[in-house]
Write an enzyme that holds these catalytic residues in place. Structure first.
Site, PDB file in Angstrom:
ATOM      1  N   GLU A 260      -0.745   7.301  -5.902  1.00  0.00           N
ATOM      2  CA  GLU A 260      -1.520   6.835  -4.742  1.00  0.00           C
ATOM      3  C   GLU A 260      -2.366   7.979  -4.170  1.00  0.00           C
ATOM      4  OE1 GLU A 260       0.861   4.920  -1.630  1.00  0.00           O
ATOM      5  OE2 GLU A 260      -0.602   5.600  -0.152  1.00  0.00           O
TER       6      GLU A 260
ATOM      7  N   GLU B 222       8.859   6.960   3.591  1.00  0.00           N
ATOM      8  CA  GLU B 222       8.430   5.642   4.085  1.00  0.00           C
ATOM      9  C   GLU B 222       8.476   4.609   2.956  1.00  0.00           C
ATOM     10  OE1 GLU B 222       4.132   5.034   4.975  1.00  0.00           O
ATOM     11  OE2 GLU B 222       4.754   3.167   4.020  1.00  0.00           O
ATOM     12  N   HIS B 223       7.969   4.988   1.788  1.00  0.00           N
ATOM     13  CA  HIS B 223       8.036   4.066   0.645  1.00  0.00           C
ATOM     14  C   HIS B 223       9.492   3.794   0.252  1.00  0.00           C
ATOM     15  CE1 HIS B 223       3.892   3.787  -1.266  1.00  0.00           C
ATOM     16  NE2 HIS B 223       3.678   4.551  -0.201  1.00  0.00           N
TER      17      HIS B 223
ATOM     18  N   GLU C  84       9.458   6.608  -6.388  1.00  0.00           N
ATOM     19  CA  GLU C  84       8.480   6.523  -5.299  1.00  0.00           C
ATOM     20  C   GLU C  84       7.712   7.825  -5.098  1.00  0.00           C
ATOM     21  OE1 GLU C  84       7.789   3.660  -3.839  1.00  0.00           O
ATOM     22  OE2 GLU C  84       9.340   2.737  -5.113  1.00  0.00           O
TER      23      GLU C  84
ATOM     24  N   HIS D 261       5.732  10.447   3.783  1.00  0.00           N
ATOM     25  CA  HIS D 261       5.108   9.297   3.118  1.00  0.00           C
ATOM     26  C   HIS D 261       6.016   8.744   2.017  1.00  0.00           C
ATOM     27  CE1 HIS D 261       1.367   7.852   0.631  1.00  0.00           C
ATOM     28  NE2 HIS D 261       2.076   6.838   1.085  1.00  0.00           N
TER      29      HIS D 261
HETATM   30 ZN   LIG Z   1       1.715   4.921   0.456  1.00  0.00          ZN
END
Ligand SMILES: [Zn+2]
Length: 511
Positions: A158, A64-65, A137, A61
């Site tokens: 997040e 991905e960011h 991130e 994840h």
């Molecule tokens: Zn995310």
């Protein structure tokens, strides 16, 4: 151009889609599906990497960011934001799944489409990954005005938010409990308590190993010229050699006895007092691969029969029982290597938890024994058939839905076109379902009632849950501070001893 680096493995007419599908393999090992549909100008490209995590640090994840934070050709910090402003795109996003990371784009303008493809290919293969990007991130330390240390980071924050949703916590437990031995037993999004375990070295090597053509599944769809697709791909792929990073997803070994787990989620003191009925219960079964597409389709239709509408017998039995407020559990999950089914109730009083579990099983037993209403079966067959055929895929481009459908088998090295060519298996399932052979009742018996790989999850509200997690985090941060202080003391001691200026730190003391 060296389009000859692509070997054409197969060409197939996909009547269901009015399209021609081609499967290529690039010299690097990259797998390519190229679908020519002259009637669909909404062109879709997607590059997917198989990214099974081994822990809950959220590595896939965070990566991905991070790859969308600048690349070799587009060193500006946020090419993503710039693209959003300037592009005619009809879709642009990235998704992290439990075992894959997808980067899809779509546009109706050919020039715009190839620009987007170029930006995405550059981003995934040549991102500007630095320790600073990981900090931004992923996670980093922050010190406030009072000198208190804390964790921050885009994904860290997040996932803190995501983990405050009881539904998400429940969904994670339901999946993880069924797959303790595989990659599906960890959280690919990242658990806030595990995210700070992620190191730069792990992060960098995960990208090197997995974001490589040999581990890529590439999809093109639409009315654009196929040669151009291969040309633009080859520009990127030809820079790489073949490589063999093992990203395969293991199968979970089967249990001989069902399990039960009890977990808690965070609520305020106030909410616990208001009423006790905030427990969630879900019964989960691991169904396995169901490699033949007919059975997969049968199970998807069974899902709709059981819980698809307010009149569906399992949904109705649960709601009418008054034991809870609404359904929980995601139903039939068919996007991972192995299928699982998850159903239950939320808003349940703790003393009623066991009754919910019993009701799910009793309802399935009576459906298997007494038969499912034929009208319910017929309506469900019609609805699923309509959904498979319809051209309206909501806000998602059709080519993207098809890509995700295809990946549900292709990612596990099976035929990418099987999930797209549904007419024959659908006709077979319809014939079976409409006959009086008890086809769907048989699926309930074989895959659910007779399946001992079952886990019931009881998720209860707990006002102390957040405090416990905060305490763990606080202690960990206190450890960081203590370590830092010790390190400074060591430095001071070493300086006092006036070592030679070139002496490296932490040289082991010799006797
Ligand atoms: Zn995310």
């Amino acid at each position: 151009m060296s389009v000859q680096d692509f070997e054409l493995l197969e060409t197939r007419e996909l009547d269901e889609l009015n399209s021609t599908g081609r499967i290529y393999r690039h010299a690097t090992g990259a797998r390519v599906v190229s679908i020519a549909n002259p009637q669909d100008e909404n062109k879709v490209f997607g590059i997917t990497f198989r990214t099974p995590p081994t822990d809950s640090t959220g590595l896939p994840h965070i990566l991905e960011h991070s790859v969308l934070c600048g690349s070799r050709k587009f060193p500006v910090k946020e090419p993503f934001v710039e693209l959003l402003k300037g592009s005619l795109k009809t879709f642009l996003n990235a998704f992290t799944y439990p075992d894959k990371t997808c980067y899809p784009v779509a546009s109706q303008s050919q020039q715009d489409f190839y620009n987007l493809v170029d930006v995405y290919l550059d981003a995934v293969f040549h991102p500007r990954l630095t320790p600073e990007v990981l900090k931004q991130e992923g996670w980093h330390y922050e010190v406030d005005e009072e000198g208190t240390l804390s964790y921050k980071g885009v994904v860290f924050n997040e996932m803190k938010g995501a983990n405050s949703s009881p539904e998400r916590v429940m969904a994670e437990h339901c999946q993880q409990v069924l797959f303790p031995e595989t990659t599906y037993g960890v959280d690919s999004g990242g658990h806030p308590q595990a995210i700070p375990d992620l190191t730069w070295e792990q992060f960098e090597s995960f990208h090197q190993d997995y974001y490589h053509p040999s581990n890529a599944w590439i999809w093109f769809y639409g009315d654009d010229p196929e040669d151009r697709r291969l040309e633009i791909l080859d520009e990127y792929l030809s820079e790489f050699d073949t490589r063999s990073a093992d990203s395969s997803v293991a199968l979970q070994s089967r249990w001989s006895e069902p399990k039960t787990i009890e977990e808690t989620y965070s609520v305020s003191e106030q909410d616990v007092d208001d009423d006790g009925g905030k427990c969630m219960v879900a019964v989960n079964w691991l169904l396995g691969e169901a490699a033949d597409y007919e059975t997969r389709l049968g199970l998807q239709i069974l899902d709709y029969i059981l819980i698809g509408t307010s009149a569906s017998p399992l949904r109705k039995a649960l709601i009418d029982s008054g034991l809870g407020e609404d359904l929980t559990g995601g139903g039939m999950e068919t996007e991972l290597r192995e299928i699982f089914f998850s159903v239950g109730l939320k808003g349940v009083a703790q003393e009623d938890e066991k009754r919910v579990e019993a009701l799910v099983i009793e309802t399935l037993e009576s459906l298997a024994r007494d038969g499912i209403d034929q009208e319910t079966i017929r309506a469900s067959l019609n609805t699923v058939e309509f959904r498979l055929r319809e051209n309206n895929t909501g806000s998602y481009p059709r080519g993207l839905i098809l890509m995700l459908r295809s990946l549900s088998r292709w990612l596990y090295d099976e035929d990418p076109f099987v999930p797209l060519t549904f007419e024959k298996p659908l006709a077979d399932v319809k014939a079976l379902g409409e006959s009086d052979t008890g086809y769907f009742e048989g699926l309930i018996r074989d895959h659910l009632l007779g399946n001992s790989h079952r886990a019931t999850v009881f998720l209860r509200p707990d006002a102390e849950h957040a405090a416990r997690e905060e305490e763990t985090e606080r202690q960990r941060l206190a450890g960081v501070v203590a370590h830092e202080q010790l390190h400074r003391l060591e430095l001071a001691r070493d300086e006092a001893a006036a070592p030679p200026p070139f002496k490296p730190l932490h040289v082991p003391l010799l006797p």
